[in-house]
Design a protein around this motif. Structure first.
Motif, PDB file in Angstrom:
ATOM      1  N   CYS A   1       0.956  -1.247   0.015  1.00 39.50           N
ATOM      2  CA  CYS A   1      -0.188  -0.230   0.285  1.00 39.50           C
ATOM      3  C   CYS A   1       1.185   0.938   0.187  1.00 39.50           C
ATOM      4  CB  CYS A   1      -0.701  -0.201   1.182  1.00 39.50           C
ATOM      5  SG  CYS A   1      -2.190  -0.820   1.332  1.00 39.50           S
ATOM      6  N   MET A   2       2.105   1.243  -1.089  1.00 41.62           N
ATOM      7  CA  MET A   2       3.524   2.857  -0.835  1.00 41.62           C
ATOM      8  C   MET A   2       3.351   2.579  -2.343  1.00 41.62           C
ATOM      9  SD  MET A   2       5.193   1.892   2.386  1.00 41.62           S
ATOM     10  CE  MET A   2       5.798   3.225   2.936  1.00 41.62           C
ATOM     11  N   ASP A   3       4.038   3.765  -2.975  1.00 45.22           N
ATOM     12  CA  ASP A   3       4.476   3.753  -3.945  1.00 45.22           C
ATOM     13  C   ASP A   3       6.072   4.532  -3.905  1.00 45.22           C
ATOM     14  OD1 ASP A   3       5.326   3.707  -7.016  1.00 45.22           O
ATOM     15  OD2 ASP A   3       3.505   4.086  -6.740  1.00 45.22           O
ATOM     16  N   LEU A   4       6.707   4.487  -4.988  1.00 49.41           N
ATOM     17  CA  LEU A   4       8.442   5.047  -4.645  1.00 49.41           C
ATOM     18  C   LEU A   4       7.438   6.311  -4.086  1.00 49.41           C
ATOM     19  CD1 LEU A   4      10.165   3.558  -8.199  1.00 49.41           C
ATOM     20  CD2 LEU A   4      10.943   3.100  -5.463  1.00 49.41           C
ATOM     21  N   VAL A   5       8.476   7.127  -3.601  1.00 50.77           N
ATOM     22  CA  VAL A   5       8.658   8.618  -2.935  1.00 50.77           C
ATOM     23  C   VAL A   5       8.336   9.617  -3.776  1.00 50.77           C
ATOM     24  CG1 VAL A   5      11.461   8.820  -3.216  1.00 50.77           C
ATOM     25  CG2 VAL A   5       9.256  10.498  -1.363  1.00 50.77           C
ATOM     26  N   SER A   6       7.171  10.443  -4.130  1.00 50.39           N
ATOM     27  CA  SER A   6       6.729  11.594  -4.708  1.00 50.39           C
ATOM     28  C   SER A   6       6.885  12.377  -3.777  1.00 50.39           C
ATOM     29  CB  SER A   6       5.301  12.285  -5.420  1.00 50.39           C
ATOM     30  OG  SER A   6       5.213  10.414  -5.973  1.00 50.39           O
TER      31      SER A   6
ATOM     32  N   SER B   1       9.459   7.790  -7.282  1.00 48.44           N
ATOM     33  CA  SER B   1       8.117   7.750  -8.537  1.00 48.44           C
ATOM     34  C   SER B   1       8.220   8.238  -9.772  1.00 48.44           C
ATOM     35  CB  SER B   1       6.873   7.249  -8.051  1.00 48.44           C
ATOM     36  OG  SER B   1       5.876   8.850  -7.752  1.00 48.44           O
ATOM     37  N   GLY B   2       9.623   9.563  -9.878  1.00 49.22           N
ATOM     38  CA  GLY B   2       8.767  10.361 -11.115  1.00 49.22           C
ATOM     39  C   GLY B   2       9.323   9.111 -12.306  1.00 49.22           C
TER      40      GLY B   2
ATOM     41  N   TRP C   1       7.269  15.039 -17.866  1.00 51.77           N
ATOM     42  CA  TRP C   1       7.926  14.319 -16.568  1.00 51.77           C
ATOM     43  C   TRP C   1       6.402  14.085 -15.623  1.00 51.77           C
ATOM     44  CZ3 TRP C   1      11.969  10.905 -15.638  1.00 51.77           C
ATOM     45  CH2 TRP C   1      13.058  11.164 -16.832  1.00 51.77           C
ATOM     46  N   PHE C   2       5.958  12.974 -14.936  1.00 54.86           N
ATOM     47  CA  PHE C   2       5.377  13.159 -13.184  1.00 54.86           C
ATOM     48  C   PHE C   2       5.512  12.487 -12.663  1.00 54.86           C
ATOM     49  CE2 PHE C   2       4.231   9.955 -16.556  1.00 54.86           C
ATOM     50  CZ  PHE C   2       3.886   8.742 -16.155  1.00 54.86           C
ATOM     51  N   TRP C   3       4.511  12.814 -11.222  1.00 52.70           N
ATOM     52  CA  TRP C   3       5.149  11.639 -10.196  1.00 52.70           C
ATOM     53  C   TRP C   3       3.919  10.507 -10.601  1.00 52.70           C
ATOM     54  CZ3 TRP C   3       9.444  12.805  -8.163  1.00 52.70           C
ATOM     55  CH2 TRP C   3       9.352  13.439  -7.706  1.00 52.70           C
ATOM     56  N   ALA C   4       4.751   9.098 -10.801  1.00 49.85           N
ATOM     57  CA  ALA C   4       3.737   7.927 -10.939  1.00 49.85           C
ATOM     58  C   ALA C   4       2.391   7.662 -10.314  1.00 49.85           C
ATOM     59  CB  ALA C   4       4.107   6.354 -11.669  1.00 49.85           C
TER      60      ALA C   4
ATOM     61  N   TYR D   1      16.199   2.378 -23.710  1.00 49.96           N
ATOM     62  CA  TYR D   1      17.662   2.355 -22.698  1.00 49.96           C
ATOM     63  C   TYR D   1      17.253   3.885 -22.578  1.00 49.96           C
ATOM     64  CZ  TYR D   1      19.812  -2.002 -24.544  1.00 49.96           C
ATOM     65  OH  TYR D   1      20.871  -3.030 -24.674  1.00 49.96           O
ATOM     66  N   ASP D   2      16.140   4.531 -22.806  1.00 48.46           N
ATOM     67  CA  ASP D   2      15.382   6.276 -22.224  1.00 48.46           C
ATOM     68  C   ASP D   2      15.589   5.735 -21.376  1.00 48.46           C
ATOM     69  OD1 ASP D   2      14.529   8.128 -24.254  1.00 48.46           O
ATOM     70  OD2 ASP D   2      12.635   7.300 -22.886  1.00 48.46           O
ATOM     71  N   GLU D   3      15.880   6.845 -20.457  1.00 47.39           N
ATOM     72  CA  GLU D   3      16.252   7.732 -19.226  1.00 47.39           C
ATOM     73  C   GLU D   3      15.065   8.508 -18.653  1.00 47.39           C
ATOM     74  OE1 GLU D   3      19.868  10.238 -19.030  1.00 47.39           O
ATOM     75  OE2 GLU D   3      21.336   8.424 -18.765  1.00 47.39           O
ATOM     76  N   ALA D   4      13.884   7.650 -18.574  1.00 43.85           N
ATOM     77  CA  ALA D   4      12.286   7.925 -18.272  1.00 43.85           C
ATOM     78  C   ALA D   4      12.508   7.953 -17.096  1.00 43.85           C
ATOM     79  CB  ALA D   4      12.203   7.396 -18.927  1.00 43.85           C
ATOM     80  N   CYS D   5      13.362   7.670 -16.292  1.00 44.67           N
ATOM     81  CA  CYS D   5      13.161   6.942 -14.414  1.00 44.67           C
ATOM     82  C   CYS D   5      13.428   8.051 -13.954  1.00 44.67           C
ATOM     83  CB  CYS D   5      13.317   5.604 -13.788  1.00 44.67           C
ATOM     84  SG  CYS D   5      11.997   4.978 -14.785  1.00 44.67           S
ATOM     85  N   LEU D   6      13.660   8.763 -12.570  1.00 43.54           N
ATOM     86  CA  LEU D   6      14.140   9.737 -11.924  1.00 43.54           C
ATOM     87  C   LEU D   6      14.418   9.357 -10.718  1.00 43.54           C
ATOM     88  CD1 LEU D   6      12.405  12.486 -10.919  1.00 43.54           C
ATOM     89  CD2 LEU D   6      14.089  12.324  -9.166  1.00 43.54           C
TER      90      LEU D   6
END
Length: 261
Positions: free
Chosen positions: A88-93, A118-119, A142-145, A203-208
Motif C-alpha cells: 500500500c505504498m509507492d516509490l516516493v514522490s 516515482s518520477g 515528467w510526472f509522479w507515477a 534504454y530511454d532515461e525515463a525514470c527519476l
C-alpha cells in the motif's frame, strides 16, 4: 520462454525487467497480453503490517537500506514500484521542497549513493504521451507515477524541482544520455518497442533517481534508464490504501506494529 521471447526487439522492456528480477532474486513481474509487465496489486496482510523507518507529515516511509532483509538489495524501477505497491505504498514522490530536503539529508547522513523516486517520463507509444501539451516529453512529460501529478517543465527553474546541472555528458539534467546513445531500432515493423520520440524504450532515461554527488553535484535529481539499480524509498500511497478500504473494507492508514498490535 524468456530467452526466446527476448529475441524480439518489440519486447525489450518486458524482457529486461524479467531478467533483472530473476538475477536479483526479486519476483518475476506478471506480463500482460502485449508482453509488457503489469504492476502488482496491494496485498492486505503486507499493507497492514508494512515496515517503515520514517514518518513525515501524514505518511510513513520505508527506507530499503535500513531494513535488515533489504539493506543490500538494489532494484530496477518497475520491481521497486511493485515492492512498494504490494504494501500500500509507492516509490516516493517529492512534491514539496521540504520533503525532498528532509530525505536528501537522510541520504547524506546514511551515505546512500542513490534512491529511486516515482518520477517518470511519459514516453510510451499509444498511451497519450504524444499529446501536444507534453511535447517535448523530456521537458513537459515528467510526472509522479503515484497519482500522475505533473512535474514542472524541466527547462524552467522551479522551487519544486532539483535537477542536477550536470551528468554523464556534463550537461543539465534530464538529458536522456543513454537513450540518445542507443538510438532507435532499425527495420522495426511494430513500433511498440520504441518511445514516442522513436528511441529504444529500454534504454530511454525515463525514470527519476536521486544521486548522491556522483558528478560532484551534491544530492540532485537525475534521469536514468529504468533498469538502473538503486536503493528505494517507499511512501504511503493514498491510492493503494483507498483501494484496500473500498475492496476489503479495511483501514490500513496506520501500520500494525508491536506497539499498536
Amino acid at each position: 520462454r524468456t530467452d526466446n521471447m527476448c529475441r524480439s526487439p518489440l519486447l525489450l522492456v518486458a524482457c529486461g525487467l524479467a531478467l533483472l528480477a530473476l538475477a536479483s532474486g526479486q519476483g518475476k513481474p506478471r506480463l500482460g497480453k502485449d508482453g509488457r509487465p503489469l504492476l502488482n496489486k496491494p496485498k492486505l496482510e503486507l499493507c497492514k503490517k508494512r515496515s517503515y523507518h520514517e514518518k513525515y507529515g501524514k505518511h510513513h516511509y520505508f527506507l530499503s537500506w535500513r531494513e535488515s532483509w533489504t539493506k543490500f538489495e538494489d532494484w530496477d524501477w518497475f520491481n521497486a514500484r511493485n515492492y512498494c505497491r504490494e504494501r500500500c505504498m509507492d516509490l516516493v514522490s517529492f512534491e514539496t521542497p521540504e520533503e525532498y530536503r528532509h530525505f536528501a539529508l537522510i541520504m547524506h547522513r546514511d551515505n546512500i549513493s542513490s534512491t529511486y523516486t516515482s518520477g517518470r517520463k511519459c514516453n510510451f507509444q499509444d498511451k497519450g504521451c504524444d499529446a501536444a501539451a507534453l511535447q517535448p516529453v523530456n521537458i513537459n512529460g515528467w510526472f509522479w507515477a503515484d497519482g500522475n501529478k505533473k512535474i514542472p517543465a524541466t527547462n524552467i527553474p522551479s522551487r519544486l524541482t532539483f535537477w542536477s546541472r550536470t551528468g554523464q555528458a556534463g550537461v543539465r539534467q534530464p538529458d536522456n544520455f543513454s537513450g540518445k546513445q542507443a538510438g532507435s531500432l532499425d527495420n522495426v515493423k511494430d513500433t511498440s518497442g520504441l518511445t514516442v520520440e522513436g528511441l529504444q524504450e529500454f534504454y530511454d532515461e525515463a525514470c527519476l533517481a536521486v544521486l548522491n554527488n556522483k558528478y560532484n553535484d551534491g544530492i540532485q535529481w537525475h534521469d536514468v534508464p529504468c533498469f538502473f539499480r538503486s536503493k528505494i524509498i517507499c511512501e504511503d500511497s493514498e491510492l493503494q490504501m483507498e483501494r484496500i478500504r473500498k475492496e476489503m473494507g479495511v483501514d490500513v492508514t496506520v501500520p500494525i506494529t508491536t506497539d499498536n498490535s
